[in-house]
Design an enzyme around this catalytic site. Sequence first.
Site, PDB file in Angstrom:
ATOM      1  N   HIS A 216       0.841  -1.207   0.000  1.00 46.12           N
ATOM      2  CA  HIS A 216       0.000   0.000   0.000  1.00 46.12           C
ATOM      3  C   HIS A 216       0.881   1.265   0.000  1.00 46.12           C
ATOM      4  O   HIS A 216       0.688   2.165  -0.816  1.00 46.12           O
ATOM      5  CB  HIS A 216      -0.918  -0.039   1.235  1.00 46.12           C
ATOM      6  N   GLU A 217       1.850   1.306   0.901  1.00 48.95           N
ATOM      7  CA  GLU A 217       2.688   2.512   1.006  1.00 48.95           C
ATOM      8  C   GLU A 217       3.520   2.700  -0.249  1.00 48.95           C
ATOM      9  O   GLU A 217       3.684   3.828  -0.727  1.00 48.95           O
ATOM     10  CB  GLU A 217       3.591   2.438   2.246  1.00 48.95           C
TER      11      GLU A 217
HETATM   12 ZN    ZN Z   1      -2.540   5.164   2.247  1.00 47.14          ZN
END
Ligand code: ZN
Length: 858
Positions: free
Chosen positions: A314-315
């Site tokens: 996600h990051e």
């Molecule tokens: Zn995020």
Amino acid sequence: MKLKHLCLWLMLSMTASVNSYAKETAYRLSTFIKPSFQQITLKVDPDSPVFSGETAITIDVTKATDTIGFYQKELNIQQAYLSKGDTRIPLTVTSHEYEIQHAKANQNITANRYTLHIVFDGKFNTTSDGMYLSKFEGLNYIFTQFEDMYARRAFPSFDEPGFKIPYQVTIMSPEKHTVLSNTLVKKRTLKDGWQTVEFNKTKPMPSYLVALAVGELDSYDILSLSVPSKIYTPKGQAQRTKFAAKNTAGILQNLERYFGTPYPYEKLDFIAVPNFTFGAMENAGLVTYRSSLLLLEDEPRLAEQSSTLNVIAHELAHMWYGNLVTMAWWDDLWLNEAFASWMASKVMMDLYPEQNFIGRLVQEGAFGADASPTVRPVKKVVKSQTDVMDGLGLNYSKGESILQLIESMVGEKSFQKGIQMYMKNNAWQNAQADDLWKVLFTVADFDVPAMMKTYLEQPSYPLIEFAANGEVSQSRYHLEGAKVEPQTWIVPLAIRYKKNGKVSRTNLFLNEAKTTVSELAEADWIFPNENAMGYMRWKVSTKQISALLKDMSLLNVREKKSLLYNIEALFSAGEIELDEMMAAMDALVDDSDPMIGSAVVATMNDFLYLVDVNNEAMFGQFVTKKLTPWFERLGVVDQPDDSTDTTRLRGSVYGMLSRYANTPQVEQVSTELANKYLADLTSVPRSIATRALRNMARFSEQDWFTKLKDYYISHSDASTRGTISRAMIFINENKIEKTLDFALSEHVSPANTINTVYTAMSGLDDHTMFYAWMDRNFTALSKKMPAYHMARMPEYFSTSCDADNIKLAEKFFADKKANFEGMARSYDIAIYSAKQCVSTKEANQDSFNRYLKQVTEA
Ligand SMILES: [Zn+2]
């Protein structure tokens, strides 16, 4: 006397109207002053409570003015001036609404390029936002969390995402500390025990992505990346990052392949931050993580790998989506998050099929909150930090579901082509959601922008009803008794149906209130949600549901799960009877797939609002009857070849039984597991350990409060502390009070306070004692907790299905909710949903009790 009151009223009403005018116009900086570069120098000593700094911002004034606007919060401005060559123009700074500052000159500032200089100092925050102090194992560290609007707490800035500029950061700190920022170190000089660390100039980025860290950090190298990369940890913890380090290269390369461009920054560091409020933060080149995500065993159990991998993906997805291309304003933050979540799921499916992300129904995480009449649309006017955070959690899952839906309609390859085009068009710049819909329209054969508008610019989702004559109609889904406005959506439906014994399929774009599809008339059954991609609920006749349940082997796992959840939603809406709902559960409870088992347990969980002292014993018998076959098959000990789904199901079956059906057999198992875990933390999976410890906290005669508290204090590891604190659900009021006091003690970090309080209070049926404690401790609590947690307090603490508890909450928050930004909104959401629960309970209690009686006596 009367006159005086009248005048006061008049004055108040005039002030109110002036303020509301200001609010409409003045929540952003003017557009005719544009920053193009910012230098920041900060003097940071983690062992001192204060910091100081100066900044120089290159600005272009495009229209003559006497005032320069910028942001700061809680800083002390010592000096401000403009320079141009040798000329200095002194500025006087005053604070205005929305944390905007006006730096005023006593002369005209003509259109030209200037440097804005500001000298300032401030105090480190202790509530985990802005530039904050974090204490861990006796050492002090400084970390930052600037999203959404907290960069202004560390340095004066043009703190809006639309101002995307390069930064150059210099940090002065005592020599012993490691100092990190977004880029590599350009130069380090030492003098008198202090170091001055000058970092490379960054790529253009918004202020919320600036980050720094200062402290005695250790590091572990991430190998096989095209840029230098390390994981930093608090002192002595670096060896615990091997798992994260080993997996990062694969994830990054997968993303580079998807976007068709290399990772956009010069280095990539991670930091395991103790006491972090959020999961992680995608600062360009310096990602911060809640330490429990990075500090793991070398080979964690399969089920304990999932969140680490998913959050890293996600990051890193944000490095492109959010960082390389940034939203123009906060009203599109939801798309940043939705996209990163969607992309991470894709990476998980691709690289870690054993985690079975393909079986997850993301939309089920959004449907609950998105049904409430209090919910706001995903795309809405945003003026403040509170507006940004309003509904953001829902927007992650709703946004991801909608992206997944469009991808399934456009096709994987075309969707990827659209995304790559969008990235290329907007690299290093700002963009809006509409820009993405337009690009996707070029690769789709339907009107993407029009469809998006119906899902994003209005709240909630449709209930699609199929009548026997082939009529298909839509209305806004809502819980029984809720009042909502009429709405329509553009609903893509991929329909499978059986007619005269033959199964067929058809597609429908429902873009009006109703239409007729003659081929669906008199169908044996209809399943309008192929592969469970839809963002909607649907209804067919009772007869068609029974027929479909008999043909369930024709559905895949996603479809079976969504069928069960859909039927449950129809029951919650008052559209079908309880027996029909339970028949669906019975049809699925024996399914051999553990994902279906988990869906059944999740559905049972959703009925807990109907369980109280009066029927708890019967409910216990009910779960024993339904879940014992699973319990006997799975046991409580993990096996080497278990899938993640098996592990999850084992945890939830055991959790349900140990809470509601505490037979001597279950109790003995729990005692053994709890003691085994405390003796050796690696011997029992954490999900099982939490449940075993909860069983001890609830049922054991011994003093488990002292035992758990001491264990928490003597173990600094975040995951262990999480396991212990989640278990501290006592029923004895004295122990509950001790747990609440413990939450306020120095042992529990600010970021973990709200969860510890919430866990403690969840043992209470009657909240009287809790609110008495809150009355005594509210000031201490508000000093300790992060602002975001304060704002959300009503949603954490006022969730109750009991009218007396709601009255207590109303009384408690009455004079507080206006004093904390965002609390009033959270209060409205919480109280509405609590009242809705009470009325649903009234409607369903009798039939639920009748059902339990009938099942347990059978
Ligand atoms: Zn995020």
